[in-house]
Design an enzyme around this catalytic site. Sequence first.
Site, mmCIF file in Angstrom:
data_model
loop_
_atom_site.group_PDB
_atom_site.id
_atom_site.type_symbol
_atom_site.label_atom_id
_atom_site.label_comp_id
_atom_site.label_asym_id
_atom_site.label_seq_id
_atom_site.Cartn_x
_atom_site.Cartn_y
_atom_site.Cartn_z
ATOM 1 N N CYS A 64 0.828 -1.210 0.000
ATOM 2 C CA CYS A 64 0.000 0.000 0.000
ATOM 3 C C CYS A 64 0.864 1.263 0.000
ATOM 4 O O CYS A 64 2.071 1.225 0.169
ATOM 5 C CB CYS A 64 -0.929 -0.013 1.205
ATOM 6 S SG CYS A 64 -0.051 0.170 2.769
ATOM 7 N N ALA A 67 2.948 1.854 3.022
ATOM 8 C CA ALA A 67 4.161 1.021 3.031
ATOM 9 C C ALA A 67 5.283 1.701 2.250
ATOM 10 O O ALA A 67 6.445 1.692 2.667
ATOM 11 C CB ALA A 67 3.868 -0.353 2.432
ATOM 12 N N ARG A 98 12.832 -4.695 10.650
ATOM 13 C CA ARG A 98 13.301 -3.968 9.472
ATOM 14 C C ARG A 98 14.461 -4.706 8.804
ATOM 15 O O ARG A 98 15.327 -5.253 9.462
ATOM 16 C CB ARG A 98 13.755 -2.565 9.857
ATOM 17 C CG ARG A 98 12.614 -1.693 10.337
ATOM 18 C CD ARG A 98 12.843 -0.261 9.897
ATOM 19 N NE ARG A 98 12.945 -0.176 8.473
ATOM 20 C CZ ARG A 98 11.909 0.030 7.651
ATOM 21 N NH1 ARG A 98 10.727 0.182 8.134
ATOM 22 N NH2 ARG A 98 12.086 0.091 6.359
ATOM 23 N N HIS A 197 6.002 6.483 -2.321
ATOM 24 C CA HIS A 197 7.344 7.004 -2.608
ATOM 25 C C HIS A 197 7.241 8.480 -2.965
ATOM 26 O O HIS A 197 7.988 9.313 -2.465
ATOM 27 C CB HIS A 197 7.975 6.298 -3.814
ATOM 28 C CG HIS A 197 8.103 4.818 -3.677
ATOM 29 N ND1 HIS A 197 7.978 3.975 -4.749
ATOM 30 C CD2 HIS A 197 8.343 4.034 -2.606
ATOM 31 C CE1 HIS A 197 8.156 2.725 -4.346
ATOM 32 N NE2 HIS A 197 8.374 2.735 -3.050
HETATM 33 FE FE1 CFM Z 1 13.132 0.704 -5.136
HETATM 34 FE FE2 CFM Z 1 13.539 -0.646 -3.044
HETATM 35 FE FE3 CFM Z 1 12.667 -1.677 -5.314
HETATM 36 FE FE4 CFM Z 1 11.084 -0.083 -3.903
HETATM 37 FE FE5 CFM Z 1 10.109 -2.097 -2.415
HETATM 38 FE FE6 CFM Z 1 12.554 -2.640 -1.528
HETATM 39 FE FE7 CFM Z 1 11.699 -3.634 -3.836
HETATM 40 MO MO1 CFM Z 1 10.688 -4.481 -1.588
HETATM 41 S S1 CFM Z 1 12.479 1.206 -3.133
HETATM 42 S S2 CFM Z 1 11.358 -0.203 -6.001
HETATM 43 S S3 CFM Z 1 9.169 -0.222 -2.791
HETATM 44 S S4 CFM Z 1 14.566 -0.942 -4.850
HETATM 45 S S5 CFM Z 1 10.729 -2.506 -0.452
HETATM 46 S S6 CFM Z 1 14.275 -1.396 -1.130
HETATM 47 S S7 CFM Z 1 12.848 -4.565 -2.295
HETATM 48 S S8 CFM Z 1 9.609 -3.810 -3.494
HETATM 49 S S9 CFM Z 1 12.450 -3.671 -5.959
#
Ligand code: CFM
Length: 546
Positions: A64, A67, A98, A197
Amino acid sequence: MVKKKDYSAGLPDPTPIIDEIISKYPSKVAKKRKKAMVANDPEIDQPVQANVRTIPGIITQRGCTYAGCKGVVLGPTRDIINLVHGPIGCSFYAWLTRRNQTKPETETAENYMMYSFSTDMQDENIVFGGEVKLKEAIREAYKLFNPKAIGVFSTCPVGLIGDDVHAVSRDMKEELGINIFGFSCEGYRGVSQSAGHHIANNGIFKHVVGNNDRPREGKFQINLLGEYNIGGDAFELERLFEEAGITLVSTYSGNSTVESFAYSHTVDLNVVMCHRSINYIAEMMEEKYGIPWIKGNFIGGSSTAKTLRKVAEFFDDAELIEKVEEIIAREEAKVEAVKAAIKPKVEGKLAMMFVGGSRAHHYQDLFEELGMLTVSAGYEFAHRDDYEGRHVIPDIKIDADTRNIEELTITKTDNPELWRDDLVAKKAELEKKGYEFSHYAGMMPQMKKNSLVIDDVSHHETEKLIEFYKPDLFCAGIKEKYVVQKSGVPLKQLHSYDYGGPYAGFEGAINFYKEMERMLVTNVWNLVDTPWKSEPEIVGSMTINA
Ligand code: CFM
C-alpha cells in the site's frame, strides 16, 4: 521430476501462454490483464500497462501507499521518529523486523529504527477523531527520546475520518520547537506503494532538504538516491566511494540521517539507483539547485564498474579516474575468480523475477554475468518509464489516481550561492560528448526477444508461468516464497535477500554468485512434489442433520 526446457536457440513466443492465462479470466478482467503482458522485442517500443489499479481479489504482490512512504523511503532513516497514526496492525512490520541495516556514528548517536511508534488508534478515536491522541503521542515521543525530527504517517482510517496530520504537525512543531511534519500517505491514496514514494519524496523535499546550507566539503560530492541498505548493500558502496575519495554526502535512505538530507542539496551530482522510488527528489534538486543526476546500478560486478567509471568521468579528474580504475581492477579480479568457478555450474539456468519497481531489472545483470537466462520478469508497481525507458514519460496518461498525489511546483532557488551554474554548464558540455544525464533506458530493452514481461503479476499467472517455463529459480518476496517452493522451484527473496547479502557492489556480486551455487546446484528441488497432488492430507465428510 520436471523435464527441463532448452532455450539455447532462443525463447519461444509466449503468446500461447498469455492466451491460456487470460482465458481463465472473466472477459473484462482478461482485457485489462492482457495489456499488462508483453512478448518482449528489445528492438521496438512496446507499451505495457503499468501503475493502474489492481483487480480486486486477483491476489497481487503489491503493498500500500503507506508502506511505500513510511516503510520504504523514511523507514531506513535512523534519527527521525517515524510515528504511525493508525491502528497497531499497520505497525506490525516495524518493531525489530526492518531489513534495512544502519550504523550510527557512535554508540550513543540517535537510532530509532528498532522501535515501533504508533498512536494505536482505537474504535473511539475513529468515532470521535484521533487528533488529540496524536498530539499526546508526539509529546510522549518527544519527552522520551528528545529527537530532532518527527514524521507523522497517515494510515487508511486517518483519511477516512479526516484527522488533519499536517495541522497537528504544524501545531506541535511550534509547541516543541523541533521539525515535525505529516504525510498524507493513507494506504488507499494511490494504486500501490509507488504513490507512497512520491508522497515521501515531496515531504522530505518540502520539510527537510535545504534546511542546512553547510559549506561544501570534499572535492567530489555525491548523493546516492534510491539505495535502502537491504542486507548491508549501502555499506559495500560506502566502502568503495570512500576508497575512491568520493564524498557520499547523503544516501536516500539506506544508513541515512535526516540531518544529512538537510544539506544534501550541496552536492555536485545525484546518482540514482532505484529510479522508481526516488526520481522525484533527483528532478526537484535539479530544478531548484541545478544539480544533475545520472542513473546508476550497483547490482553486478560489471554494472558496479560501469557506474563508478561514469561518476569518475563526470568529475573528470585524473587522480580520481586512476583511483577508480585501480579499485575496479583489484575488485574485478576477485569477482572473476568466483564467477569462473560458479558460472559453469549454473550457466543456461532459467530465472524469472517479479519484484518491486527496480530490482526485477537490476538483478538481470547478475544473472547475465552467470550466463543465466531471464525468461520472464515484471515489476509490482513500477511505471511505464521503468519498463520502456524515460522517453515514454510524455505519453503516460495521467489518471485520477495519479492526480490524487500532490505535484510540487519547484522554482529555482534565489540564493546565488546555492544555484549551481557551474554544474549546469558541465552538464551541457558533457552531454555534447554523449554522456547521458536524467536518463533511464528501462527494463525491456535489456531483455531478450520473446521474454515475457508482466506488470503486477497475479497468483494465478505465477502458477501458470511456472508450469510453462519450469524455471530453475523464481525471485520474489515472502508472500510468494512458499507457494513457489512447494511447486519444486527455489525462490530467492529479492526484498529481504532471505536475510543474506549484501548483493550490491563487488563483494555483493561474489555473495550472490555463491548464493546461486548454493540454491541451484542441488537435486533437492527435483525431489519435491506437491504431496496433495497424490495424497490428500485431510479427508473429511459432513453430515447435516435436518
Ligand atoms: Fe526501489 Fe527498493 Fe525496489 Fe522499492 Fe520495495 Fe525494496 Fe523492492 Mo521491496 S524502493 S522499487 S518499494 S529498490 S521494499 S528497497 S525490495 S519492493 S524492488
